[in-house]
Enzyme design. Sequence first.
Site, PDB file in Angstrom:
ATOM      1  N   GLU A 234      -4.690  -9.407   3.783  1.00 32.07           N
ATOM      2  CA  GLU A 234      -5.491  -9.053   4.960  1.00 32.07           C
ATOM      3  C   GLU A 234      -6.765  -9.887   5.108  1.00 32.07           C
ATOM      4  OE1 GLU A 234      -2.889  -5.532   4.127  1.00 32.07           O
ATOM      5  OE2 GLU A 234      -4.026  -6.949   2.927  1.00 32.07           O
TER       6      GLU A 234
ATOM      7  N   GLU B 219       0.807  -1.223   0.000  1.00 35.26           N
ATOM      8  CA  GLU B 219       0.000   0.000   0.000  1.00 35.26           C
ATOM      9  C   GLU B 219       0.841   1.275   0.000  1.00 35.26           C
ATOM     10  OE1 GLU B 219      -4.092  -1.164   2.228  1.00 35.26           O
ATOM     11  OE2 GLU B 219      -2.273  -1.647   3.334  1.00 35.26           O
TER      12      GLU B 219
END
Length: 708
Positions: free
Chosen positions: A163, A142
């Site tokens: 995740e 990210e």
Amino acid sequence: MSTTELLKGAAELFPDEVVTSAHVRHLDLPFGAGRFALVTLDNGFDHTKPTTFGPASLANLDAAIDQVEKEASAGEIVGVGVTGKPFIFAVGADLKGVELLKEHKDALAIGKGGHEVFKRLSALAVPTFAYYNGAAMGGGVEVGLHCSYRTVSASLPAFSLPEVFLGLVPGWGGCALLPNLIGADKAVSVIIENSLNQNKQLKGVQVYELGIADALFEGADFLEQSLIWTASVLKGEIVVDRPVIDRGEAWDQAVAKGRFIADSKVHGAAPAAYRALDIIAAAKNGDLQQGFDAEDKALADLIMGGELRSGIYAFNLVQKRGKRPAGAPDKSLARPVTKVGVVGAGLMASQLALLFLRRLEVPVVLTDIDQERVDKGVGYVHAEIDKLLGKGRVNQDKANRLKALVTGVLDKAEGFSDADFVIEAVFEEIGVKQQVFAEVEAVAPAHAILATNTSSLSVTEMASKLKHPERVVGFHFFNPVAVLPLLEIVRGEATDDASLATAFGVAKKLKKTAVLVKDAPAFVVNRILTRFMGEIQNVIDEGTPVAVAEKAVEPLGLPMSPLVLLELVGPAIGLHVSETLHRAFPDRFTVSPNLAAVVKAGKRGFYVYDSGKPELDPEVAALLRQGDVVLSEEQVRARVLDAVAQEIGLMLDEGVVAEAQDIDLCLITGAGWPFHLGGITPYLDREGVSQRVNGKPFLAPGVASVPA
């Protein structure tokens, strides 16, 4: 609250964070492109301790951005790059800290803190570049998505947004930025499909092909080539073209595809995938801040939920406990293994031969009762090596060497006279196995380990007629051998420490997750699964429709339904294990007359797949003899979970394994039970089943749950 205050408060909650530094150095880009600031993320350890982001680490990156922001505004630099230490870019948030959080507001601060720091990269007055030089996961991916451009190393081994697999959402920009960069369909594949597919990783080439990275360079001079490319971009000589994102029907179809994948994998049982898909759906309008706010909220809600705590617990079991097996003897007692013997040449034996060959790279010899079977077993191993060669997983030289190491003979004396480790994979019948071990003991060296791949028989009884029962050990693999990591290592009553230590040493070389198990009927996984399946079978026999019984356990999100699993195992094997356990524990384990009828009729399972979907085989339906007690899904589920909780409680009382953690580790690695259940005991605790059945939870408060 400012970002600095936010991170300072969060850092106080994470006293043991392994802190990542963000070193800024300056260099002159090639071709006179100008002065450039390069930020390197590094926690000061080698690649075996990957770089993570906790609050203090984010604060360090924030401070580095303060510096380059001033330089950019003053016109002192033309661009900023972010890269990692050797072999590691960054692998995301520090999960050790996440486990400690007790308050929703603290969880919210973690989400906001990451966003506030990473967002600054896209707001700088100069272009920003991420150089994915090594492993990048979660927040590591990210931070790069917030940059203007990205390059990736062709030798990068692992890149993912894992995740959802753990019970979270990509919460520092992944859900909002990725679909806006590569389109919703590809983003759903990375965020949902790969995560729920056992946390599948991307290689560097795939990262480039998906459009996540703008350029791909070889690992040897990756940074150098990235900087040359950067100079060309800044001078306008290279223009990066990115595809126009389809924000119409294709976006909605991608989200629908994601929901279908989530339903098929977790059946609505775990919220993370659905929360991620909601954010992706909302990101269609391109409003990134709205997406970031939704990520913060989802992250905080999920951090305070049981699924994530179970996910982290499961992750720690596999990564830590799985690598340091409880109760294993001192590894210095282990003896070297320079040759392996395999008794049997059927499919299971051939799979074992292939595994030993590939991992140990020592001579492996198969024996069986006739030449045809021996040739077939050796032929299987050769064919599998040829497949590896065809896929480029081994080169011609290695393939030739491996093939030369595997042989087959009829005479055990010829095959095993110099073997250090002999494993049997013959018919599951105690008399047959005792005879095989007697024959092997007569010809194998005195130090050789005699291992059995039995799934349910007593290792002690198998060794009882030998002169040296102390060298017999249970070595129970799970099918398919190449896929499932678990190896139940069974200590018989006479097994000595040196034999056990050797077995654990071999397991480690085989790259298996070894768990020490007492010699009790069906050990761990088969005992729990047989009780679980037996209870499903009982309610069907009593009168509940097959479809209701199957659907009842869907909310667990298991990899497959009970009767599909029975088909995979084989009804005859399922029946055999249930008979073995019925003899041991007649009050709890039943032998289903309907299952016996299915086996007698030679059926391979309960279903036919004519329409592509499983439907009850009419011939099986005609065989079923059911009572008139019809239960609801809720009643079936309660009965099945109560039975499993009771069995696990009894197994722990008997000392079958050291702790409940080992039961969970076995179910995750041997039966593919989901991380969001934490195996099974955290789920039984969370649902109140453990308390109801055993009068106490399996795990202490704060283990796989939010600390009090």
